[in-house]
Design a protein around this motif. Structure first.
Motif: not given
Length: 1568
Positions: A460, A465, A467, A475-477, A488, A491, A531
């Motif tokens: 980002s 952050s 993704a 999608i894991y942030f 993490e 999710k 998110f």
């Protein structure tokens, strides 16, 4: 305008590489004791294992191919990957180009290796050359080369002790090449190692060219090699092996050289071989079992890599262990040396053997240092999997992130590429161990979609952050604010489809995620919003790229999605806008299911006529920059300003050649001025975004930073599915009343249909409707009807095709076995005995056979006429002594001719068959003792086939006559049976008439034809109806004639009158006469019937006897045919053997021609070697003479000085300086298994330079004797230096002379070996000619012998009768009669003894029988006494009215049954009512199930598409993994090939040294 001015102010500059980070895919090698080297992409990476400093060398011509290092000279060699590749050699540590080697290779080099001593480099190329070349890399010349078409090699090593030995190996063979040198000429001589079989046994191969004298067959002729039997005459005859003689051999994997110039070879089967370096004989070492130090122990299946050490070898497998093989004699034991966390792929010792380099399968590098603690140290930690994506961490420009396919996140420092931290994502299935991962891939679980992988990464620009997208749709942030400990924080489970694209807009407002199903999700990129998923829109399924434009001065974000249309060969572009206030108005822009409305986001569709692999939207949103996939162009497409409906086709406004090939990628810089282009060809360039002119720029953008808060996500289902469920619940709440009305209506309709179905059951069969006609879903009914029709049509078509195939096969069989037969096969059976006779089925002879037979007969006729003419010529040349004498001689000749004509019909025992018994003319046959030539044998075979045909014809004629006779007998029996049937009817007997008939085997044509049933003739039917079947009353009616009784006989006797009594007497008289007449007629009929039966029996028995004789004739005919066929087979075998002998002779002649050519070549090589040796020896002798002249003329050089000073100078003249050798540390000597390696040309030059330096010290003025002038001392120094230089030249020439003599000796040995082969071939040809003559004269004949004429000692079939004698038959018969008499007496005595013993046994058996009967009777008496009577039995015996009591009980039971029956009927009625109620409930459920089935069908389609996508991705990864493993296996074996060449060099030097010592010991004899 500002951007354009900034663009115009910029200047072009080139891109430079700051650092390279890569992991080894080839074997890592040492450059020196502290530095390792490995290729990665276009670069060579050098790492100092002590300081971890890194250096990079770039290959300017693309990807680095294969690499090799030379530790003594500290140089590295590598090849490039291009057409006509080159080999580059660079110096280390300066990384300066030393030289470039250019050969004739067209495509690629697969192996490179340096010799351990000397300036020699070996290379091996791939197709089409498969060329092994030896280079002198200092002088840039190829010393020698050899091509091996079609043979790929996996490993190549020089012998460390002898550079003249080189070993190459692959999974099927091991070859050791020897480099022979004669002055400046080099030659390669290769020899393969004979590998043992898989069970460890050594196979001894027989020579396929030369025969073996010990193999003889006295009956079937000479035993020839299999190549002659196979008909091979060329070079393939030397290596031909039958299929049964081929056994699976061991498959080598790796090899290494020992300190004794032997080879250790590891095999796939787990065996370890030791190959002698001189004889190349392979020995399988025995494994000694010992318990391992690790728990449970581990078995090494097959070694992946081998390195030699003093006590044995180090080996590694796929289990992550390094093993130590302690080898002693012919056995070894395995010990666990060290354990590594990953499978070990390569082992490498440092030059001083203090460090062992361990390379894992993933590319990690470990160092094991002997004598240090901790001994194991990790130098390079490779990523867990292949890197899938990379992105910068912004805000800031210090770090970047990487993502591997296994889900490992890596954060790297941008300054030098060092690892900051690594973090594994908790992706399902990712935390498997590597061995488990490999197992899953091999079992194709990953292909099936079980193994989930990470796919894309995006960082980002608005917050620290990132993704990560995965194949499971999640999608894991990640929070990367602390780069050393990322975590993490969230999710999001979007859908079940794989996430293929992730991108943030330039301001970091939204995260756009594209899936494989064609959904584009819009996610709020702000961590404060957790998110949140704002919605989604549908785009093309094959999403190639997502591009955004988000400028600070704009309140919207423009998005462009590029997708491909494979069916039309076009690209689709979808452009829409997202307002910055979308999170606040999300409910307005999306529907209940989260789908964004196209009218709100202003979505427009565009298409391009060709395929784009990448495209971006410029910052002004006026044009699109696209990278063409099929052509090397970068195009600009203007976007029309007017809005449109539907699809708008865009045309390119500008085309610029990109000079990039393959799949490419374009991207805009953050300020929109630069366009980054990259392609699969490996080219990266930066262009001006407006003019597309190549440039290079650097710019950083700062963005705001936002704090991150970890948010826990507990979603278990995809977001799309959750939104759909929420929408469904809302619709259910909103339309509940309407749904209830619809359900009630459906229930009423179902009830109506059920009543109609019940009414339908009551109507008649014609008016009744089918069950399926009551279905309300007409479309489904039509669909089911169409499917059933298609299935019926398919089954019908399959049945028709099957029947057609069977009919075709039937016609083929009928044509082959019936229609093509001139004589059909049939049988004849006897009437009364089980005897069957078959005829001979015969085909019509073809025109070719008849023509061939005619030619043979004509040739025989010509031969007979020629013989007659020759006799007439001989008679005419005879002297005429007298008319009478001449007349007598003519008479005698006529008699002899007559006798000869009679003798042509030889006896059967000389003909070898009984064909003459069938009337076949055998006079035309040649005698079995005269068949010497090939033509005679072929003609004899043709005549024998004609005899077989005639014998079959004769027997078939006899068979046909018997067949007609049986037809006649059956017809005659049928005629007699007509009369027999009439007699049986008249006599009213119940006897059956035997009527014979032909069976199907006797008339096989009845099986092929269907006959109509016989119909009764109309005339005969009318006759039977009118007159009982006869036209007049015959005598047979007497038996049916009845005299009617008088009417008065009905009255009592007392009422009869006299007239009536008289009529009674007449009646009785007529009855008596009729009975007498009837008895006579009956007896006559019985006699006639017996006569007819006897005649039928006699005639059929006579036919049976005739058929029995015909059966004997059939046996004899078959015996004759077998005899003739045996003769034909013997002749065919002799023809085959004759052909094999000719093939053998041709093969030997071809082999002789090749050896003679080889002899010419070896002779020429000897001549050239001798000439070179003579010239070289002449130079050597001149140098020796000059050296002697210098020694002798020394005193003459100083005539003016005193004698004692001359003597002192002579002593100084003979003095030589001592060269200080480098002292080798004991530690190094103790670790290095190969010890001091022999010197090379460069080392000799270094030694000479050191000698010259030492001479400078001796020439110093301080060493001048007292009283000697300076000029004299200077002259003396020059003279001594000339002497030393001359001695050095003499030594060099002596070494070269020894090499040339050894080279000449080997050429002489080769010539002698070729000469021996030539002589051996000549001897073989002589033996073959003798065998051929012997075979032509020693014929195999067939003789008939009667049984009893040959007596043998045993029953084994004897083929030789050299020790057999002929004796009188009477002697044998008398001896047999005496033997029979004595044998009969012995049999009688034995019978009497047997009867006595039998009587004794019978009495004993009867005694035992009586004892057992007594025991049985006693047991029965006891059973009767103990017999148990139940109450029922007592009641039956005691109750007088037992039947009445039983009847009362039966009545009570019937009443009980009636009550139960009534209760059962009530229960049945209740169940029927319940069943109707359940039926109505079931109909309701059917309607609900129908709706669910519709939903299920849609879900199944979605699941199928996702499964196909997952399978495609998994198979692609599996293919990449397999390709990677193959490439790694090929490059693994590169390093160890150096050892074989070094050993070859050392052996050659040692042999030369031995020869030199031998020449010093023994005087040389000049060749005269």
């Amino acid at each position: 305008m500002t951007q354009r001015q900034e663009r115009e102010d910029t200047c072009s500059q080139s891109l430079t590489v700051r650092w390279v980070q890569g992991f080894p895919k080839q074997n890592v090698q040492f450059v020196n004791n502290e530095t390792i080297c490995y290729p990665s992409g276009n670069y060579l990476i050098f790492i100092n294992i002590e300081t971890n400093e890194k250096m990079v060398l770039q290959c300017m011509n693309g990807i680095v191919g294969v690499m090799a290092t030379n530790t003594p000279y500290e140089v590295v060699a590598f090849s490039d990957r291009k057409l006509k590749p080159l080999i580059y050699i660079y110096n280390f540590p300066g990384l300066t180009k030393n030289t470039i080697l250019k050969g004739n290779v067209l495509l690629d080099y697969t192996l490179l290796t340096f010799s351990h001593c000397g300036t020699y480099l070996a290379s091996y190329s791939s197709l089409p050359e498969y060329e092994l070349a030896i280079w002198n890399w200092e002088s840039q010349v190829i010393l020698c080369k050899k091509s091996q078409p079609g043979i790929d090699m996996n490993q190549m090593t020089f012998n460390p002790l002898n550079w003249r030995q080189l070993c190459l190996s692959n999974s099927n063979m091991v070859m050791v090449w020897t480099i022979e040198r004669s002055d400046h000429e080099h030659h390669l001589r290769g020899k393969s190692v004979k590998l043992p079989a898989e069970d460890g046994s050594v196979l001894e191969e027989t020579d396929s060219i030369f025969s073996h004298a010990q193999l003889e067959d006295p009956v079937y002729g000479p035993v020839l090699p299999v190549s002659a039997i196979a008909g091979l005459v060329g070079e393939e005859a030397e290596t031909f092996r039958p299929k049964d003689d081929l056994y699976p051999l061991l498959h080598p994997t790796m090899h290494c050289w020992t300190a004794f110039s032997d080879l250790y070879i590891g095999c796939e089967e787990g065996s370890l071989l030791m190959v002698n370096g001189e004889t190349l004989k392979a020995t399988v070492l025995n494994k000694t079992e010992e318990p391992t130090s690790f728990e449970g122990g581990r078995d090494l299946v097959s070694p992946v890599t081998l390195v030699y050490q003093k006590e044995g070898i180090f080996a590694s497998g796929i289990d992550g262990l390094v093993y130590s093989f302690i080898i002693k004699d012919s056995s070894y034991k395995v010990q666990d040396f060290i354990e590594v966390d990953k499978p070990v792929e390569h082992l490498q010792f440092s030059p001083n053997y203090k460090t062992l380099l361990i390379q894992t399968e993933k590319g990690s590098i470990h160092r094991y240092t002997f004598g240090e603690k901790p001994a194991l140290d990790k130098i390079l930690d490779a990523c867990d999997g292949n890197i899938q994506a990379i992105d910068f961490i912004t805000p800031g420009n210090s770090y970047f992130m990487t993502l591997t396919d296994s889900g490992e996140i890596g954060i790297w420092w941008l300054e030098d590429g060092s690892t900051v931290s690594k973090m594994p994502l908790d992706i399902q299935g990712r935390r498997l161990a590597m061995d488990r991962l490999r197992f899953l891939i091999q079992t194709e679980l990953s292909v099936c979609g079980f193994f989930q992988q990470a796919t894309v990464l995006a960082c980002s620009p608005s917050s620290l952050s990132a993704a990560v997208g995965a194949t499971d749709g999640s999608i894991y942030f990640l929070d990367v604010s602390h780069v050393r400990s990322p975590r993490e924080i969230h999710k999001a489970f979007l859908s079940e489809a794989s996430v293929t694209e992730l991108i943030y807009d330039q301001r970091g407002l939204y995260l756009l995620a594209g899936t494989s199903e064609g959904y584009l999700f819009v996610i709020n990129a702000m961590p404060s919003s957790s998110f949140e998923i704002l919605g989604f829109t549908e785009v093309g399924k094959s999403i190639s790229q997502i591009s955004t434009v988000s400028l600070l001065e704009s309140d919207i974000v423009e998005v462009m999605v590029l997708s491909t249309l494979p069916k039309t060969g076009r690209s689709r572009l979808e452009i829409f806008t997202l307002p910055t206030v979308l999170p606040t108005v999300m409910s307005t822009f999306t529907d209940e299911r989260g789908r964004m409305r196209d009218e709100f986001i202003h979505k427009f569709l565009y298409e391009i006529d060709h395929v784009l692999s990448s495209a971006v939207l410029d910052f002004e949103s006026h044009q699109i920059l696209g990278f063409c996939y099929q052509w090397p162009y970068i195009c600009i497409y203007p976007i029309p300003e007017q809005e449109h409906i539907g699809v708008c086709v865009l045309k390119p406004f500008k085309k610029v050649p990109s000079r990039l090939y393959g799949h490419g990628k374009v991207d805009l810089s953050p300020h929109g001025l630069w366009l980054l282009t990259a392609a699969n060809c490996g080219t990266l360039s930066i262009r001006d975004a407006f003019t597309l002119v190549p440039q290079a720029r650097s710019l950083s953008i700062d963005s705001s930073q936002e704090e991150l808060d970890p948010v826990q996500d507990t979603k278990e289902i995809p977001w799309m599915q959750a939104k759909s469920q929420e929408a469904i619940k809302k619709e259910v709440r909103e339309f509940s009343k309407k749904r209830r009305e619809i359900k009630n209506g459906i229930k009423a309709l179902a009830q109506t249909v059920l009543s109609m179905m019940e009414e339908n059951e009551t109507v008649n069969h014609i008016a009744r409707l089918e069950q399926q006609e009551f279905g309300l879903d007409v479309e489904e009914l039509e669909k089911l009807h169409d499917e059933s029709e298609e299935e019926v049509a398919k089954i019908k078509n399959d049945a028709e095709m099957d029947n057609l195939a069977k009919r075709y096969l039937t016609e083929l069989i009928k044509e082959e076995c019936w229609n093509s037969m001139a004589v059909k096969g049939r049988v004849l059976k006897c009437f009364h005995i089980p005897c069957t006779v078959e005829n001979f089925p015969m085909k019509e002879r073809t025109n070719e056979e008849l023509k061939e037979l005619e030619n043979v007969l004509y040739q025989k006729k010509i031969e007979a006429e020629c013989l007659k003419v020759r006799k007439e010529i001989v008679e005419a040349q005879a002297t005429v002594s007298g008319g009478k004498k001449h007349q007598e001689e003519d008479d005698e000749e006529e008699e002899e001719e007559h006798v000869t004509m009679k003798d042509t019909n030889l006896p059967n025992y000389l003909l070898g068959s009984l064909s003459s018994d069938f009337g076949v003319d055998t006079s035309i046959l040649s005698s079995q003792l005269e068949l010497h030539t090939r033509e005679e044998k072929i003609n004899q075979i043709v005549l024998l086939k004609d005899i077989i045909y005639k014998v079959k014809t004769v027997f078939n004629n006899e068979f046909n006559a018997a067949y007609k006779q049986k037809e006649f007998e059956i017809a005659r029996v049928r005629e007699r049976n007509v009369r027999l049937r009439e007699i049986i009817v008249d006599l009213e007997l119940e006897e059956t008439i035997w009527q014979p008939d032909f069976e199907d085997g006797e008339k096989p044509e009845r099986s092929l034809v269907v006959e109509d049933s016989e119909h009764l003739d109309t005339r005969q039917r009318a006759l039977m109806d009118m007159m009982g079947g006869v036209l007049e009353v015959k005598k047979e009616d007497i038996l049916r004639m009845v005299i009617p009784q008088p009417a008065f006989m009905a009255k009592p006797d007392a009422l009869w009158t006299e007239e009536e009594r008289k009529q009674l007497r007449d009646y009785e008289k007529k009855v008596k006469e009729l009975n007498e007449e009837r008895d006579k007629y009956r007896k006559s009929l019985e006699a006639e019937m017996k006569k007819l039966q006897n005649s039928i029996l006699e005639s059929t028995q006579a036919f049976d006897e005739h058929l029995k004789r015909l059966f004997g004739r059939r046996v004899k005919a078959e015996m004759v045919i077998n005899q003739e066929e045996l003769k034909i087979n013997n002749l065919l075998f002799s023809l085959l053997l004759d052909e094999e002998l000719n093939t053998r002779e041709q093969c030997l002649n071809n082999y002789l021609a090749r050896k003679q050519e080889e002899k010419v070549q070896t002779t020429e090589a000897i001549r050239i070697a001798k000439e070179d040796l003579d010239i070289y020896k002449e130079h050597y002798d001149n140098l020796v003479a000059e050296d002697k002249v210098l020694d002798r003329s020394f005193k003459k050089e100083f005539p003016d000085i005193p004698t004692h000073q001359v003597d002192l100078l002579y002593k100084l003249f003979k003095r030589r300086p001592r060269i200080q050798r480098q002292k080798i540390h004991r530690d190094t000597c103790s670790f290095t298994p190969y010890g001091d390696q022999p010197g090379s040309d460069r080392l000799n030059k270094d030694a000479f330079s050191q000698l010259m330096k030492a001479m400078d010290e001796l020439d110093h003025i301080s060493n001048m004797p007292e009283g000697l002038g300076a000029s004299v001392w200077e002259h003396f120094c020059l003279t001594r230096r000339a002497k030393v230089e001359n001695e050095h030249k003499v030594k060099q020439k002596a070494t070269g002379l020894m090499e040339m003599m050894a080279f000449l000796r080997k050429r002489i040995e080769e010539d002698e070996k070729v000469q021996q082969n030539i002589e051996k071939v000549f001897r073989e040809l002589v033996v073959l000619q003798e065998e051929k003559v012997k075979f032509q004269m020693n014929l195999t004949i067939q003789i008939l012998l009667k049984q009893g004429q040959v007596e043998l000692e045993n029953f084994q079939f004897t083929l030789e009768y050299s020790d057999a004698i002929l004796i009188n038959k009477n002697i044998i018969e008398d001896l047999n009669s005496v033997i029979r008499t004595q044998g009969q007496k012995k049999v009688t005595s034995m019978m009497e003894s047997r009867d006595v013993h039998k009587g004794i046994y019978q009495i004993e058996w009867e005694h035992k029988k009586m004892e057992m009967e007594m025991e049985d009777l006693n047991q029965k008496a006891w059973d009767i006494q103990m017999l148990f009577f139940s109450r029922d039995r007592q009641k039956f015996l005691n109750e007088p009215h037992y039947e009445t009591l039983i009847a009362i009980q039966i009545g009570i039971m019937e009443q009980t049954i009636a009550v139960l029956d009534k209760t059962h009927k009530k229960n049945v009625e209740n169940c029927k009512k319940l069943l109707q109620k359940l039926g109505r409930y079931s109909s309701h459920k059917d309607v609900a199930n129908y709706h669910l089935s519709c939903n299920l069908r849609e879900e199944l389609v979605a699941v199928s598409e996702r499964r196909d996508i997952c399978n495609a991705i998994g198979s692609k990864l599996t293919c990449e993994k397999i390709a990677k493993e193959k490439y790694d296996n090929m490059m693994q074996q590169q390093k160890l090939t150096n050892i074989s060449k070094q050993q070859a060099e050392q052996i050659f030097i040692l042999e030369a040294e031995v020869e030199r010592l031998r020449m010093k010991t023994f005087p040389a004899v000049t060749h005269l």
